[in-house]
Design an enzyme around this catalytic site. Structure first.
Site, PDB file in Angstrom:
ATOM      1  N   LYS A  60    -131.778  20.660  81.089  1.00 53.92           N
ATOM      2  CA  LYS A  60    -131.348  20.948  82.459  1.00 53.92           C
ATOM      3  C   LYS A  60    -130.521  22.238  82.521  1.00 53.92           C
ATOM      4  O   LYS A  60    -130.620  22.989  83.501  1.00 53.92           O
ATOM      5  CB  LYS A  60    -130.564  19.769  83.038  1.00 53.92           C
ATOM      6  CG  LYS A  60    -131.436  18.552  83.321  1.00 53.92           C
ATOM      7  CD  LYS A  60    -132.579  18.866  84.282  1.00 53.92           C
ATOM      8  CE  LYS A  60    -133.404  17.655  84.647  1.00 53.92           C
ATOM      9  NZ  LYS A  60    -134.509  17.984  85.580  1.00 53.92           N
ATOM     10  N   THR A  82    -132.152   5.122  91.239  1.00 55.71           N
ATOM     11  CA  THR A  82    -133.533   5.300  90.793  1.00 55.71           C
ATOM     12  C   THR A  82    -133.772   4.590  89.468  1.00 55.71           C
ATOM     13  O   THR A  82    -132.849   4.065  88.839  1.00 55.71           O
ATOM     14  CB  THR A  82    -133.846   6.790  90.603  1.00 55.71           C
ATOM     15  OG1 THR A  82    -132.968   7.313  89.585  1.00 55.71           O
ATOM     16  CG2 THR A  82    -133.638   7.569  91.899  1.00 55.71           C
ATOM     17  N   TYR A 104    -131.223  16.040  77.187  1.00 55.45           N
ATOM     18  CA  TYR A 104    -131.263  16.130  78.644  1.00 55.45           C
ATOM     19  C   TYR A 104    -130.320  17.220  79.159  1.00 55.45           C
ATOM     20  O   TYR A 104    -130.708  18.038  80.000  1.00 55.45           O
ATOM     21  CB  TYR A 104    -130.890  14.779  79.254  1.00 55.45           C
ATOM     22  CG  TYR A 104    -131.034  14.715  80.758  1.00 55.45           C
ATOM     23  CD1 TYR A 104    -132.294  14.704  81.360  1.00 55.45           C
ATOM     24  CD2 TYR A 104    -129.913  14.650  81.581  1.00 55.45           C
ATOM     25  CE1 TYR A 104    -132.432  14.635  82.738  1.00 55.45           C
ATOM     26  CE2 TYR A 104    -130.046  14.581  82.965  1.00 55.45           C
ATOM     27  CZ  TYR A 104    -131.303  14.577  83.546  1.00 55.45           C
ATOM     28  OH  TYR A 104    -131.431  14.511  84.913  1.00 55.45           O
TER      29      TYR A 104
END
Length: 250
Positions: free
Chosen positions: A157, A190, A153
């Protein structure tokens, strides 16, 4: 006609951003594997144009096919086209050496390959039709520091940031009226945060810190963050290639 094309609209930031664009009277194009029926109803209630395209962003051929169809539609009468490359995946959360290969591939395809393919296609069509496109690539603070268990990740990114900065530099040097930026939304309440909290300390050393974010109420709502994003890109004062952080906007 003004269009807002948003990936990952089934929930979270993508759904909240689409709702914000509906309130601005935009034509909404939703892209996700599953359709958000609440979003569809909101657009109908507001009298806004709305269409949904089902797409698996981990499949490059599907991305090119779906977004070519979208481009064919919007560039017929577009005055402004906003593209929000929002969809992203956090998995695999695991230390290097124990990473799941299919999850690595999905992460790279969704977080990095898809935004590059989409950006490339829409900037090409904008140039051909003398239109203006504003692209916002959703990034993360994880792009700027190594985080235990998040090697893939963090890497994807970080690559999104470099792609954005490079594409922005090229647009400036070419005198283009289009813009490409990145937007770092900070920590939000989220499903991705829920996935993070469900991992193990062996896989993710900062687990307790992230659990405390939820317990202490430190997570911003997607609606608040989406408001900052939409206000930013509609202001028409964007600096090409810049990485905007939500903490600087609220």
């Amino acid at each position: 006609m003004n269009y807002a094309i948003i990936t990952g609209t089934s929930k979270g930031l993508g759904a909240a951003a689409a709702q914000q664009f509906i309130s601005e009277g935009m034509q909404i194009i939703s892209v996700a594997r599953t359709e958000n029926n609440d979003l569809k109803q909101s657009a109908a209630d507001a009298g806004s144009g709305y269409s949904h395209y089902s797409c698996d962003l981990a499949a490059a051929e599907q991305v090119l096919s779906v977004f070519s169809q979208i481009a064919e539609t919007v560039f017929k009468d577009a005055e402004m086209v906003y593209v929000i490359n929002n969809a992203g995946v956090i998995e695999p959360i695991e230390v290097t050496g124990d990473l799941d290969v299919p999850l690595i591939q999905t992460n790279v395809h969704v977080n990095l390959t898809a935004p590059i393919l989409i950006s490339n296609l829409f900037l090409q069509r904008a140039k051909e039709t003398d239109s203006k496109v504003v692209i916002a690539n959703v990034t993360s603070g994880a792009a700027e520091r190594p985080i235990h268990g998040w090697s893939v990740y963090c890497s994807t990114k970080a690559a999104v940031n470099m792609f954005t900065m490079t594409a922005g530099l090229e647009l400036e040097q070419n005198g283009s009226k289009s813009r490409v930026i990145a937007f770092s939304p900070g920590i939000m309440d989220t499903d991705m945060q829920a996935t993070i909290r469900s991992s193990s300390e062996e896989a993710f050393a900062e687990l307790q810190t992230f659990r405390k974010f939820k317990e202490s109420g430190s997570l911003r709502s997607p609606e608040v963050v989406a408001g900052a994003l939409v206000k930013l890109i509609l202001a028409d004062t964007l600096e090409n290639g810049k990485i905007y952080k939500v903490n600087d906007l609220l």
